[in-house]
Design a protein around this motif. Structure first.
Motif, PDB file in Angstrom:
ATOM      1  N   LEU A  26       0.831  -1.206   0.000  1.00 25.64           N
ATOM      2  CA  LEU A  26       0.000   0.000   0.000  1.00 25.64           C
ATOM      3  C   LEU A  26       0.871   1.264   0.000  1.00 25.64           C
ATOM      4  O   LEU A  26       0.529   2.256  -0.658  1.00 25.64           O
ATOM      5  CB  LEU A  26      -0.925  -0.007   1.213  1.00 25.64           C
ATOM      6  N   LYS A  27       1.969   1.224   0.715  1.00 24.41           N
ATOM      7  CA  LYS A  27       2.898   2.359   0.723  1.00 24.41           C
ATOM      8  C   LYS A  27       3.453   2.597  -0.682  1.00 24.41           C
ATOM      9  O   LYS A  27       3.547   3.744  -1.143  1.00 24.41           O
ATOM     10  CB  LYS A  27       4.033   2.096   1.704  1.00 24.41           C
ATOM     11  N   GLU A  28       3.810   1.497  -1.361  1.00 25.32           N
ATOM     12  CA  GLU A  28       4.317   1.597  -2.734  1.00 25.32           C
ATOM     13  C   GLU A  28       3.262   2.204  -3.664  1.00 25.32           C
ATOM     14  O   GLU A  28       3.574   3.058  -4.505  1.00 25.32           O
ATOM     15  CB  GLU A  28       4.701   0.202  -3.228  1.00 25.32           C
ATOM     16  N   LEU A  29       2.022   1.792  -3.529  1.00 25.54           N
ATOM     17  CA  LEU A  29       0.950   2.295  -4.392  1.00 25.54           C
ATOM     18  C   LEU A  29       0.656   3.769  -4.115  1.00 25.54           C
ATOM     19  O   LEU A  29       0.348   4.537  -5.038  1.00 25.54           O
ATOM     20  CB  LEU A  29      -0.329   1.463  -4.206  1.00 25.54           C
ATOM     21  N   TYR A  30       0.739   4.159  -2.849  1.00 27.55           N
ATOM     22  CA  TYR A  30       0.482   5.563  -2.509  1.00 27.55           C
ATOM     23  C   TYR A  30       1.585   6.463  -3.054  1.00 27.55           C
ATOM     24  O   TYR A  30       1.312   7.555  -3.564  1.00 27.55           O
ATOM     25  CB  TYR A  30       0.373   5.724  -0.996  1.00 27.55           C
ATOM     26  N   GLU A  31       2.830   6.002  -2.952  1.00 28.12           N
ATOM     27  CA  GLU A  31       3.958   6.826  -3.402  1.00 28.12           C
ATOM     28  C   GLU A  31       4.122   6.802  -4.915  1.00 28.12           C
ATOM     29  O   GLU A  31       4.671   7.743  -5.497  1.00 28.12           O
ATOM     30  CB  GLU A  31       5.247   6.325  -2.737  1.00 28.12           C
ATOM     31  N   LYS A  32       3.645   5.730  -5.568  1.00 33.65           N
ATOM     32  CA  LYS A  32       3.759   5.603  -7.024  1.00 33.65           C
ATOM     33  C   LYS A  32       2.402   5.193  -7.602  1.00 33.65           C
ATOM     34  O   LYS A  32       2.168   4.030  -7.942  1.00 33.65           O
ATOM     35  CB  LYS A  32       4.826   4.571  -7.386  1.00 33.65           C
ATOM     36  N   PRO A  33       1.481   6.175  -7.715  1.00 33.55           N
ATOM     37  CA  PRO A  33       0.104   5.873  -8.147  1.00 33.55           C
ATOM     38  C   PRO A  33       0.024   5.212  -9.526  1.00 33.55           C
ATOM     39  O   PRO A  33      -0.983   4.549  -9.822  1.00 33.55           O
ATOM     40  CB  PRO A  33      -0.565   7.253  -8.157  1.00 33.55           C
ATOM     41  N   ARG A  34       1.048   5.345 -10.352  1.00 33.21           N
ATOM     42  CA  ARG A  34       1.004   4.727 -11.673  1.00 33.21           C
ATOM     43  C   ARG A  34       0.960   3.198 -11.563  1.00 33.21           C
ATOM     44  O   ARG A  34       0.605   2.506 -12.528  1.00 33.21           O
ATOM     45  CB  ARG A  34       2.219   5.148 -12.501  1.00 33.21           C
ATOM     46  N   ASN A  35       1.340   2.679 -10.407  1.00 32.51           N
ATOM     47  CA  ASN A  35       1.319   1.225 -10.206  1.00 32.51           C
ATOM     48  C   ASN A  35      -0.031   0.702  -9.737  1.00 32.51           C
ATOM     49  O   ASN A  35      -0.178  -0.496  -9.503  1.00 32.51           O
ATOM     50  CB  ASN A  35       2.394   0.821  -9.198  1.00 32.51           C
ATOM     51  N   ILE A  36      -0.996   1.597  -9.589  1.00 30.42           N
ATOM     52  CA  ILE A  36      -2.347   1.160  -9.221  1.00 30.42           C
ATOM     53  C   ILE A  36      -3.035   0.636 -10.474  1.00 30.42           C
ATOM     54  O   ILE A  36      -3.285   1.377 -11.425  1.00 30.42           O
ATOM     55  CB  ILE A  36      -3.159   2.321  -8.613  1.00 30.42           C
ATOM     56  N   ASN A  37      -3.320  -0.647 -10.513  1.00 32.37           N
ATOM     57  CA  ASN A  37      -3.981  -1.256 -11.657  1.00 32.37           C
ATOM     58  C   ASN A  37      -4.789  -2.456 -11.185  1.00 32.37           C
ATOM     59  O   ASN A  37      -4.863  -2.748  -9.980  1.00 32.37           O
ATOM     60  CB  ASN A  37      -2.949  -1.668 -12.725  1.00 32.37           C
ATOM     61  N   ARG A  38      -5.390  -3.171 -12.121  1.00 38.58           N
ATOM     62  CA  ARG A  38      -6.233  -4.303 -11.751  1.00 38.58           C
ATOM     63  C   ARG A  38      -5.446  -5.369 -10.999  1.00 38.58           C
ATOM     64  O   ARG A  38      -5.938  -5.990 -10.059  1.00 38.58           O
ATOM     65  CB  ARG A  38      -6.868  -4.915 -13.004  1.00 38.58           C
ATOM     66  N   SER A  39      -4.202  -5.583 -11.427  1.00 41.49           N
ATOM     67  CA  SER A  39      -3.385  -6.624 -10.793  1.00 41.49           C
ATOM     68  C   SER A  39      -3.050  -6.272  -9.344  1.00 41.49           C
ATOM     69  O   SER A  39      -3.219  -7.106  -8.436  1.00 41.49           O
ATOM     70  CB  SER A  39      -2.095  -6.827 -11.588  1.00 41.49           C
ATOM     71  N   THR A  40      -2.587  -5.046  -9.114  1.00 44.42           N
ATOM     72  CA  THR A  40      -2.192  -4.685  -7.746  1.00 44.42           C
ATOM     73  C   THR A  40      -3.412  -4.583  -6.830  1.00 44.42           C
ATOM     74  O   THR A  40      -3.334  -4.963  -5.653  1.00 44.42           O
ATOM     75  CB  THR A  40      -1.417  -3.359  -7.732  1.00 44.42           C
ATOM     76  N   LEU A  41      -4.544  -4.105  -7.357  1.00 40.99           N
ATOM     77  CA  LEU A  41      -5.761  -4.051  -6.538  1.00 40.99           C
ATOM     78  C   LEU A  41      -6.255  -5.457  -6.205  1.00 40.99           C
ATOM     79  O   LEU A  41      -6.757  -5.711  -5.106  1.00 40.99           O
ATOM     80  CB  LEU A  41      -6.855  -3.251  -7.252  1.00 40.99           C
ATOM     81  N   ARG A  42      -6.096  -6.382  -7.151  1.00 35.86           N
ATOM     82  CA  ARG A  42      -6.473  -7.769  -6.882  1.00 35.86           C
ATOM     83  C   ARG A  42      -5.589  -8.359  -5.787  1.00 35.86           C
ATOM     84  O   ARG A  42      -6.060  -9.111  -4.921  1.00 35.86           O
ATOM     85  CB  ARG A  42      -6.348  -8.605  -8.153  1.00 35.86           C
ATOM     86  N   THR A  43      -4.309  -7.996  -5.801  1.00 31.61           N
ATOM     87  CA  THR A  43      -3.402  -8.488  -4.771  1.00 31.61           C
ATOM     88  C   THR A  43      -3.791  -7.939  -3.405  1.00 31.61           C
ATOM     89  O   THR A  43      -3.757  -8.663  -2.401  1.00 31.61           O
ATOM     90  CB  THR A  43      -1.952  -8.100  -5.113  1.00 31.61           C
ATOM     91  N   VAL A  44      -4.163  -6.668  -3.341  1.00 30.16           N
ATOM     92  CA  VAL A  44      -4.641  -6.084  -2.082  1.00 30.16           C
ATOM     93  C   VAL A  44      -5.875  -6.841  -1.597  1.00 30.16           C
ATOM     94  O   VAL A  44      -5.992  -7.184  -0.411  1.00 30.16           O
ATOM     95  CB  VAL A  44      -4.962  -4.585  -2.256  1.00 30.16           C
TER      96      VAL A  44
END
Length: 283
Positions: free
Chosen positions: A96-114
Motif C-alpha cells: 500500500l505504501k508503494e501504491l500511494y507513493e507511485k500511483p502509476r502502479n495502481i492497476n487491476r493486478s495490484t488491486l487484486r493483490t490487495v
C-alpha cells in the motif's frame, strides 16, 4: 579518579513478573481479537470504495486510509503475539505504501493483490492463533525460469517477505527436484527450452506430493490465450512481467501461509530434508 556512582545490576525478572506479563498479553490479545470483526468490516469497505472509484485523488485518499489501518494492525498483532497476522499485514502495508507513493502502479493486478491479502487476513482473523516465529519453518519455494535476470528478480521479491527459495533455469532439473521434494509454492516461466511452463505444470500435477501445490506463472505472455493455458495446465495464479517486487511478495506470502493454515489441524510432521539435488541447485 573517582569513576562516579555505579548503577547496581538489575534483578532478573521473577517468575511472578513473567506470569504477569503473559497474563497481560493474553488480555491484550483478547481485546484485540474482539475488535477484529469491526476491523475487517472497515478494511473491506475501504477496499470496495477503492475498486469502484475512478477519481485519482479519492483513490489516493482511500489507499492512505487503508495503509494507516493496516499499519496499526501490524503493530497491534505483533504486540499481542499474533505473528501470522502481523507478517501478512506487514507485507500488505509495504504494498500500500508503494501504491500511494507511485500511483502509476495502481492497476487491476495490484488491486487484486490487495483484495487477496485482505481476504486472507479474514481467515487469519477467524483463527486468532498465536504462533512463534522461531517455530515457523523456512518456506520451501521453487522458482523455474531460464532467464537469470527474472530468477534474480523473483528471488529478490520473495526476500522482501522473508521467504527463501531454490531457483533453477532448467525445467527438467526442476521436475527432478519436484519428484524428490515437497515445495510449498512454485513459480514458473512459460517460454522455456526443452519443456515449457505449461508442460511442467501439467507433469507436476501428476505427482502425489504436488497435486495441490500452488503454482504461479510469471511471464511476459499476458494475452487471454496464455492465461487460459496457465489455468488449463493446473496453474493457480498469473503475474505479468514486469511486476512489482512487493506485489509478488504479498501473493507468495498469501499462498505459503494459506497452505500452512490448511494443514495446521493435521498432526505435526518433521519437514523433509532437502535432497542432494536441491542442495546442488541451491549452491
Amino acid at each position: 579518579a573517582n569513576p562516579g556512582p555505579v548503577n547496581p545490576p538489575q534483578p532478573a525478572p521473577t517468575l511472578a513478573s513473567k506470569d504477569a506479563d503473559a497474563e497481560f498479553q493474553a488480555d491484550l490479545r483478547s481485546s484485540f481479537i474482539e475488535g477484529l470483526p469491526e476491523t475487517l468490516t472497515t478494511l473491506r469497505g475501504l477496499l470496495q470504495a477503492l475498486i469502484k472509484t475512478d477519481n485519482e485523488m479519492t483513490r489516493l485518499k482511500l489507499i492512505q486510509d487503508l495503509y494507516r489501518r493496516i499499519h496499526a494492525l501490524t503493530g497491534n498483532a505483533g504486540l499481542t503475539g499474533l505473528c501470522e497476522i502481523a507478517q501478512m499485514s506487514d507485507a500488505l502495508e509495504a504494498l500500500l505504501k508503494e501504491l500511494y507513493e507511485k500511483p502509476r502502479n495502481i492497476n487491476r493486478s495490484t488491486l487484486r493483490t490487495v483484495a487477496l491479502a485482505i481476504d486472507f487476513l479474514s481467515l487469519l482473523f477467524d483463527r486468532g492463533h498465536v504462533t512463534d516465529h522461531a517455530e515457523q519453518p523456512q518456506a520451501n519455494i521453487l522458482v523455474v525460469d531460464d532467464e537469470p535476470i527474472s530468477r534474480r528478480a523473483i528471488t529478490y521479491a520473495l526476500e522482501k517477505a522473508k521467504l527463501k527459495c531454490v531457483s533453477v533455469e532448467d525445467p527438467q532439473l526442476a521436475y527432478t527436484l519436484l519428484t524428490e521434494n515437497s515445495f510449498e509454492l512454485v513459480f514458473l516461466d512459460v517460454d522455456m527450452p526443452g519443456m515449457n511452463g505449461y508442460e511442467l505444470c501439467a507433469k507436476l500435477r501428476k505427482l502425489a506430493n504436488h497435486k495441490k501445490t500452488p503454482v504461479v506463472f510469471v511471464t511476459s505472455l499476458t494475452d487471454f490465450e496464455s492465461r487460459t493455458h496457465s489455468t488449463m495446465s493446473g496453474g493457480n495464479d498469473f503475474i505479468a512481467k514486469p511486476f512489482l517486487f512487493i506485489e509478488l511478495a504479498v501473493r507468495a506470502l498469501v499462498y505459503v501461509l494459506r497452505g500452512r493454515l490448511q494443514h495446521s489441524r493435521k498432526a505435526p510432521k518433521p519437514a523433509p530434508a532437502h535432497s542432494a539435488t536441491v542442495a546442488a541447485a541451491a549452491g
